[in-house]
Design an enzyme around this catalytic site. Structure first.
Site, PDB file in Angstrom:
ATOM      1  CE  LYS A  77      -4.314  -0.078   1.673  1.00 53.78           C
ATOM      2  NZ  LYS A  77      -4.796   0.181   3.287  1.00 53.78           N
ATOM      3  CG  ASP A 114      -8.270   1.826   3.985  1.00 55.51           C
ATOM      4  OD1 ASP A 114      -8.659   1.129   3.236  1.00 55.51           O
ATOM      5  OD2 ASP A 114      -6.863   2.077   3.824  1.00 55.51           O
TER       6      ASP A 114
END
Length: 284
Positions: A77, A114
């Site tokens: 990520k 997120d």
């Protein structure tokens, strides 16, 4: 008489996937597969186990294989930010991306959904939540915590208290996100909760196979919103105790579901619904 029938032309179906190492545990293929079936979209979403040393090479070739985008999970990520051509402001602020879009011009667009998923989950299950009414307390300062910090500040919390076992990580987040953050020692995490109207566990503690969260919860007030990023088990010991103390609880599964929706819409052209049926698929 000659046969003038033309052979069938190949059809290009949108192709997406999730990149990680390892990746067999990911629930994303089940999640996106459910949406593809629900909306009658002829597309595919596949797990892609990619070792860190192969990430750059894989990303270069994916668009030529017909991929329109991908989700990104541990341990990639942070790494994908350096490989993307375009990085959204929120992905840059968080320092990680979880959603890639392979654009028609060949460029890789990196985003982080997120924080969106975190807030959308709370809004769905606690529609009366008012983040501006009091301080928020955040337990943990890892990668996921950064997205939570960004989204809570954007939502209007007046103060954000944070404690982490390694204090320096919490101090680093404060240095990047500003004066509304107040860092507490790990030993004071229980005290940090006092007066907080939102309490978040952003650690892996309490997850199946992980150590329990050993933070005293005596200071939790009835009516406080308590949420956990862990969703295995669905009701963690933290959430169970918070509920017993009169808190409103929100489990972590919805964050996974909501963070997936923007990517699905960009790749497959349909804004998907996050509902009870989807939860059942993921829990089965």
């Amino acid at each position: 008489m000659s046969d003038t029938t033309q052979p069938p032309q190949p059809r290009n179906h949108p192709l997406a996937g999730v990149i990680g190492w390892p990746i067999a545990h990911s629930r994303s293929p089940s999640l996106h597969g459910h949406w593809l079936q629900r909306y009658g979209i002829t597309g595919y979403y596949v797990p892609l186990p990619v070792m860190p040393e192969h990430l750059a090479e894989v990303l270069r070739v994916m668009p030529r294989m017909g991929f329109v985008g991908a989700n990104v999970t541990i341990p990639h990520k942070e790494s994908v930010l350096a490989l993307a051509d375009v990085v959204t402001d929120r992905a840059a602020l968080i320092g990680a991306a979880n959603t890639l879009i392979f654009r028609a011009d060949g460029k890789i667009h990196a985003d982080n959904t997120d924080g969106y998923g975190f807030i959308a989950n709370i809004r769905q299950h606690a529609p009366d939540w008012r983040p501006e009414q009091g301080p928020a307390a955040l337990i943990g300062a890892g990668g996921a915590a950064r997205a939570v910090v960004a989204s809570l500040l954007e939502s209007g919390v007046p103060e954000l208290r944070i404690a982490n076992r390694t204090r320096i990580r919490a101090e680093q987040i404060k240095a990047e996100f500003g004066a509304k953050l107040v860092v507490y020692d790990w030993a004071e995490a229980g005290n940090m909760i006092e007066g907080a109207t939102t309490v978040v566990n952003a650690t892996s503690m309490g997850m199946e196979g992980k150590p329990p969260l050993r933070v005293p919860l005596d200071a939790l007030s009835p009516g406080t919103l308590a949420t956990d990023l862990v969703y295995t088990p669905l009701i963690t010991p933290f959430l169970a105790e918070a509920q017993a103390r009169g808190c409103q609880i929100v489990d972590g599964l919805g964050m996974l579901l909501h963070q997936a929706a923007p990517g699905f819409e960009r790749w497959f052209g349909q804004r998907p619904e996050v509902d009870a049926a989807l939860r059942e698929v993921l829990l089965a």
